[in-house]
Design a protein around this motif. Structure first.
Motif: not given
Length: 430
Positions: A338-345, A351-355, A358-366, A370-374
């Motif tokens: 559950l804590t692997q980047p793919e499942q975090q994404q 649901v919209g829960s933020l990973p 850290q590496s889960a933020w490197d791809t996709g909408e995250l 810009p708002l999510l990235k902030s």
């Protein structure tokens, strides 16, 4: 977990972070770790997961746990995951009762502010460091899992707070948040939103009540405050006093309201009565839903102001494995999955829960929104409550101190001294 309204983040999605209910005092003496003692974690076996495990899942994330478990079962044909969804408002007491009665599941989601309480009972299995890598997670998310130098879980999702503001009113007022703004800048910004932007209130802060420490403490952390020194709570210090005086000045100077009705924050922000407020990523979904077409162009998000630091609050949910688990290896392998980047994404997409990874933020909408990235950037400088068993009890007098000073009923030194005395009377629960 942190105090916030229940809603959805994307198209109705949400981080399921809610205030912890009162402590029950349940627990067991056998196996309770001594204060300051590190507990060795045994390794997880090699190979595929096998056998059955039971999992207690909470809230919106919990409702999607079964869908995520299907992928784990597909990867491990010999394993079976039984998920039971529990309402958040019942979860703390249900877990406490299960610990006291020796009837725990294999795995459960717990609030980040609950974990140390449950760890103090001796009911949680130490995190196997050969499987779960601390460095994969945001430091502010990992911190609450560590009790006296030993981790007892893994972060599943996280959240932090920033400043939402009406960008159209800010433009009208000629005031703009910057990447390195400080307390004086924030105060001037809020006043400008009133004087020239047309807002009745420059910013809305929480004037006390349950969970108000979560809005106040970032300002104290920004001044270098620490809540604990050795075996004592340190509420009544110069940084804490300075931060509370600053925080309360928004109320005494009539920049922030003291009596918003339920729903008044969102309504006031949308109609322009409130120029700014401090909150987490779940409010993006609320504003998009309630603001209607075109409103998204009228607001933006700014990072927390910087004094010695620009620290914000970090909350979230953690996955734990219980010592009484009959299938420890599979339980931890499920947590690892559950804590692997793919499942975090995938959890974010469902649901919209933020990973919390850290590496889960490197791809996709995250990585592109810009708002999510902030919020991801803010997580690099965010703190949570001390990992102590009694924090939910100890936080109550701190909430009271925030309220007393914000409403002009006491000065910061007096209120914080009283809160510190009460906190040290409660102690760490060891």
């Amino acid at each position: 977990m942190s105090t916030r309204p229940r809603t959805r983040l994307r198209a109705a999605g949400a981080l399921a972070v809610v205030a912890a209910v009162a402590l029950t005092g349940c627990g067991r003496d056998e196996g309770t770790p001594a204060s300051g003692a590190q507990v060795e974690a045994t390794k997880v076996g090699a190979g595929k997961a096998t056998g059955d495990i039971t999992v207690w899942a909470l809230g919106a994330e919990g409702e999607k746990m079964g869908e995520l478990a299907k992928g784990f079962e597909a990867d491990n044909p010999g394993a079976k995951v039984k998920v039971t969804v529990i309402p958040f408002d019942a979860a703390h007491d249900k877990i406490s009762t299960a610990i006291a009665g020796g009837q725990t599941p294999d795995v459960s989601l717990v609030g980040s502010t609950w974990l140390s309480e449950f760890a103090a009972t001796g009911a949680l299995d130490p995190t196997p460091t050969d499987l779960i890598d601390e460095n994969a997670f945001f430091p502010g998310a990992w911190g609450p899992t560590s009790v006296d130098g030993t981790s007892f879980g893994a972060p599943w999702y996280t959240e932090t707070r920033q400043i939402y503001y009406r960008s159209d009113l800010a433009k009208k007022a000629g005031v703009t948040p910057t990447a390195d703004w400080n307390w004086d800048d924030l105060k001037a910004f809020a006043k400008g939103m009133q004087a020239k932007g047309g807002a009745k209130w420059g910013i809305s802060l929480q004037p006390g009540g349950q969970g108000s420490w979560q809005t106040y403490m970032p300002f104290a952390w920004q001044q270098g405050a620490e809540l604990v020194d050795g075996d004592k709570f340190t509420f009544n210090t110069a940084p804490m006093q300075e931060a509370l005086d600053y925080y309360a000045s928004f109320f005494t100077e009539k920049i922030s309201p003291t009596d918003l009705a339920e729903g008044g924050l969102e309504t006031g922000f949308i109609n322009g009565d409130i120029g700014a407020f401090v909150s987490g990523p779940w409010h993006m979904g609320i504003l998009r839903d309630q603001g209607g077409a075109g409103f998204e162009k009228k607001w933006a998000i700014a990072g927390m102001p910087k004094e010695q630091s620009g620290t914000s609050f970090a909350g979230g949910g953690d996955l734990v494995v219980f010592k009484d688990s009959k299938n420890r290896d599979t339980a931890w392998k499920f947590v690892d999955y559950l804590t692997q980047p793919e499942q975090q994404q995938q959890l974010y997409e469902l649901v919209g829960s933020l990973p919390a990874v850290q590496s889960a933020w490197d791809t996709g909408e995250l990585s592109t929104d810009p708002l999510l990235k902030s919020f991801g950037d803010q997580l690099q400088d965010a703190k949570s409550a001390p990992a102590i068993a009694t924090w939910e009890q100890v936080a109550a007098p701190l909430d009271d101190a925030v309220e007393q000073v914000s409403l002009g009923k006491a000065d910061a030194e007096t209120a914080l001294a009283d809160a510190e005395t009460q906190a040290n009377g409660i102690g760490f629960g060891n």
